[in-house]
Design a protein around this motif. Sequence first.
Motif, PDB file in Angstrom:
ATOM      1  N   ARG A   1     -12.239 157.252 -78.347  1.00 30.12           N
ATOM      2  CA  ARG A   1     -13.323 158.232 -78.487  1.00 30.12           C
ATOM      3  C   ARG A   1     -14.647 157.572 -78.864  1.00 30.12           C
ATOM      4  NH1 ARG A   1     -11.022 162.201 -75.722  1.00 30.12           N
ATOM      5  NH2 ARG A   1      -8.996 162.782 -76.592  1.00 30.12           N
TER       6      ARG A   1
ATOM      7  N   GLN B   1     -13.732 154.869 -74.464  1.00 29.17           N
ATOM      8  CA  GLN B   1     -13.972 156.281 -74.734  1.00 29.17           C
ATOM      9  C   GLN B   1     -12.665 157.079 -74.656  1.00 29.17           C
ATOM     10  OE1 GLN B   1     -16.864 157.957 -75.569  1.00 29.17           O
ATOM     11  NE2 GLN B   1     -15.622 159.810 -75.707  1.00 29.17           N
TER      12      GLN B   1
ATOM     13  N   PRO C   1     -17.220 154.679 -76.922  1.00 35.60           N
ATOM     14  CA  PRO C   1     -17.451 153.715 -75.838  1.00 35.60           C
ATOM     15  C   PRO C   1     -17.853 152.321 -76.309  1.00 35.60           C
ATOM     16  CG  PRO C   1     -19.227 155.331 -75.949  1.00 35.60           C
ATOM     17  CD  PRO C   1     -18.152 155.812 -76.872  1.00 35.60           C
TER      18      PRO C   1
END
Length: 278
Positions: free
Chosen positions: A65, A61, A67
Amino acid sequence: LQTRLQAGQGYGNTLNCVLTVYRNESVAGFFKGMSFPLASIAVYSSVVFGVFSNTQRLLSQLHHRDPSHTPALADVALASMVAGFVSVGIGTPVDLVKIRLQMQMQPYIKANIKLKPTVPGFPVYRGPIHCFRTVLQKEGIAGIYRGAGAMLLRDVPGYCLYFTPYTFFCGWITPDGCISPNPSSVWLAGGVAGAISWGTATPMDVVKSRLQADGVYLNKYKGTLDCILQSYQNEGLKVFFRGITINAVRGFPMSSATFLGYELSLKAMKRDQTETNP
């Protein structure tokens, strides 16, 4: 066998250890101290794999950006080190109880050392709960976490050499175009990773075992560094490789089963979530 070879007296090699344990304690001797690890292994494994997976997702993340993005090996290594650090909090008391129960019948032969009132060769603890309670009452929290420093030095790099090779070998074995590794790839990659991890962790495993076994009848070591120095001075460099064969051999099937169970469980849970939320 691993604990007896690393912290016991009078065992020349693995075969001699097997025969001695069987001759003196029959088959039951091979299962001493097993109940406490069995009772806690589910929680321990859940915490380790949960911390590892969630740390991986957090790093993905932060960096991408997303997960669910496939993590880089550097992120895998960092996540595995975090998991190793957290594992010590649960694993140290469990290992201490297991080792104390396994070593309480071992005779200790050393000149000019004042033994505790309990006579070597007679049981000190009646079982895992009694062992935990006795250590806590006599030695406090510090006693329960005896050997935590050595375990930290074992598990932080140990888990790094556990999850990172597994991730690497899974990616290497899995054919191009496949979304996830097949069970045979998981089994093989997990086994190789386990053998590597346990083999390289053996030196600090020896130190941890000696520190945690210390205290049944006497207190010989003042801490991790003192244990390393005394062990080296008395027995040379080879002492830190005691039990390496057992560690590497048992690491393969144990880790194969662990990773296979982990991956199959994840697949089952993802499938259930997809069916529940179409």
